[in-house]
Design a protein around this motif. Sequence first.
Motif, short mmCIF file in Angstrom:
data_model
loop_
_atom_site.label_atom_id
_atom_site.label_comp_id
_atom_site.label_asym_id
_atom_site.label_seq_id
_atom_site.Cartn_x
_atom_site.Cartn_y
_atom_site.Cartn_z
N ARG A 117 -5.28 8.50 3.19
CA ARG A 117 -6.74 8.53 3.10
C ARG A 117 -7.34 7.87 4.32
NH1 ARG A 117 -6.67 6.27 -2.24
NH2 ARG A 117 -8.42 4.95 -1.65
N ASP A 130 -1.47 6.44 -0.18
CA ASP A 130 -2.77 5.84 0.10
C ASP A 130 -3.08 5.84 1.59
OD1 ASP A 130 -3.40 5.41 -2.47
OD2 ASP A 130 -2.58 3.38 -2.54
N VAL A 189 0.86 -1.18 0.00
CA VAL A 189 0.00 0.00 0.00
C VAL A 189 0.90 1.23 0.00
CG1 VAL A 189 -1.79 1.23 1.22
CG2 VAL A 189 -1.72 -1.26 1.30
N VAL A 238 -8.68 4.20 4.05
CA VAL A 238 -7.62 3.20 3.98
C VAL A 238 -7.00 3.04 5.36
CG1 VAL A 238 -5.37 2.68 3.01
CG2 VAL A 238 -7.15 3.65 1.57
#
Lengths: 307, 341
Positions: free
Chosen positions: A29, A26, A22, A32
């Motif tokens: 966010r 990301d 990941v 996530v």
Amino acid sequence: MTSLRIRRGGRAPVPEATQGLVLHSDWQRPSVRWGLGGAQLLLLVLLVVGGLGPILWLAKSAITPTQDTLIKPIAVFPHGVDLSNLSNAWTQVDVGRYLLNTIEIAAGSWLSQIIVSTTGAYALSVLRPKWGSLIMGALLTTLFVPSVVLLVPLYIEVVHPPLIGGSYVNSYWAIWLPAGASAFNVVLMKRFFDNLPREIFEAARIDGAGPLRLFISVVLPMSKPILGVVSIFAVLASWKDFLWPLLVLTDASKQPLSVRLPTIQGQTDLGVFLAAMLIACLVPIVGFLVFQRSFLRGSGLGGALKG
Amino acid sequence: MAAIRFNGVSKVYADGTCAVEALDLEIGEGEFMVFVGPSGCGKTTALRMVAGLEQISGGEILIGERAVNDVSPKDRDIAMVFQNYALYPHMTVAQNLAFGLKLRSLGRAEIDRRVRDAAAALDLQDHLERKPKALSGGQRQRVALGRAIVREPAAFLMDEPLSNLDAALRVQTRAEILGLQKRLGTTTIYVTHDQVEAMTMGDRIAVMRRGVLQQLGTPEELYTRPANTFVATFIGSPAMNVLPAAALGIGPDSLLAGFRPEHVALGPAADGHFSFEATVEVVEYLGDERIAHLRLGERPLVAKLAVEQQLERGSTATFSVAPRSTIFFDARTGAASGAPV
Ligand SMILES: Nc1ncnc2c1ncn2[C@@H]1O[C@H](COP(=O)(O)OP(=O)(O)OP(=O)(O)O)[C@@H](O)[C@H]1O
Ligand SMILES: [Mg+2]
């Protein structure tokens, strides 16, 4: 090139190597972060409870009075700590002797497996005799024979060894010798040797190394990672093996912990028994923690070759 | 130090590939011989047969006076430098250098002396206790060289030892290897596919193609008197122009004419030169000269011109070449032949 360094959110750039699947961006966010973070936490808790829990309970119960363990198995030290279980295990159950037996059996099995797998794989992968591929095929087919099928023939062979005569019952050779006959180890080791760069062997041959010297001074030192893997498998398998030692070691004084502990369970105080179990578990765990660093790190080939 | 001789040596691999065909070649004592040729022409195979790493299918290889066909690599008294260095990853630089000496049971003091000398010659003194993975590419390459020179062998065998270095380091190391070889005077076979490396390093060069020796000679001989069109176009950069002699009007259909780009002059023919008209396609400016890519009818040509000589792209100009700079080849076989009468 420079685009690699651009990160949103103004944080310090993370080196590429530490990036997981990941992306760093990301993680910024919320969905996530919460979703994945929560899943990771849940997994961690499950692993700790399921994997570490029993061992921790064993460790606790080993130093708890037997009555407490029986009445409140989950409570943590309701009436204090009782270290006498451990000393009783050592004196009454004679755990020390069986521990030594276990270590002796494991060491011998380990040695026989290492010797057979390294020399066998070396011959098949590096020396390549004329019939090598045939032998390799034969080895591979033995992998498909379940070990239970071999139990009876193997036992007969140990009781009445062909050609040699005598009997291996109640001798550790009955465990050490069959342990060495592992096709899986040879195949594993051969796969590793196959991937070692031939040029290094050729350089050694030109430098004057014969087959034995090449094996000892070049091939083995380059194979530490796989030696570690085979060693861990060998020791763990031998440590927990129950059926075969039970069959061939009828003399109680020669049995390993894995055979001895279940036999004495009925006549032993629960607290003492659990303490003996703890001692039996602790040795391989500590051993693994000590050796894992030297065994399981990278392949150690760095810098040997270019290109 | 020893001479090396190939007597009709062939190599056929198990799958039927004929990698080297009837190779006849003698490398003199202390000579620096370069094997050069395009990829897959059998250079490495020839070298590995000398090292004893590859069985010889036919013929005989002699090192010194001794036929070595059935001698194991360690008893051939040769040292090899591999393209990818092949250092022992688990040993320090010092151990890498000393390994071959220990196996030959030299005394401690002698081993120490040789390792120290080699390290000094190759500027490795500060790295003796490091493992190969802690070295740069150039340093690893020098360790590989060092491992060869400490042995003080009768011959060095080197298989593209510079191909993993960057351009600047390659030029520098080229000079170092050459200096080392001249100082030690050790017979050397050096394999490369780079004709510039071959031309600058070799006392003599063996040009190979598809397992067959095309020509053996000094760099100058190869450059000025190529034995066939393959050698003519392989040696020299930009490559020699080879065209049908008839297209230039200087010979019959059965001949090819070859001339080097630097022998092409701009301007009409003078005192016996022949001339041709060609279209200018591209001109490369190299600072000290211009490389003009021309077209004569359908055939491409290259001319090396002085910087002062300006050429317009797409224009047509007259060029001339001296007959004595022209080499003729048989159109059918490609072999060099005499000038037409
Ligand atoms: N072990 C092998 N088995 C079968 N064919 C081989 C083997 N090794 C090399 N060859 C073939 O032999 C020919 C010569 O190979 P060689 O390695 O000598 O080429 P080379 O001149 O060194 O090329 P390069 O410049 O690419 O290194 C090639 O066609 C190659 O495919
Ligand atoms: Mg090659």
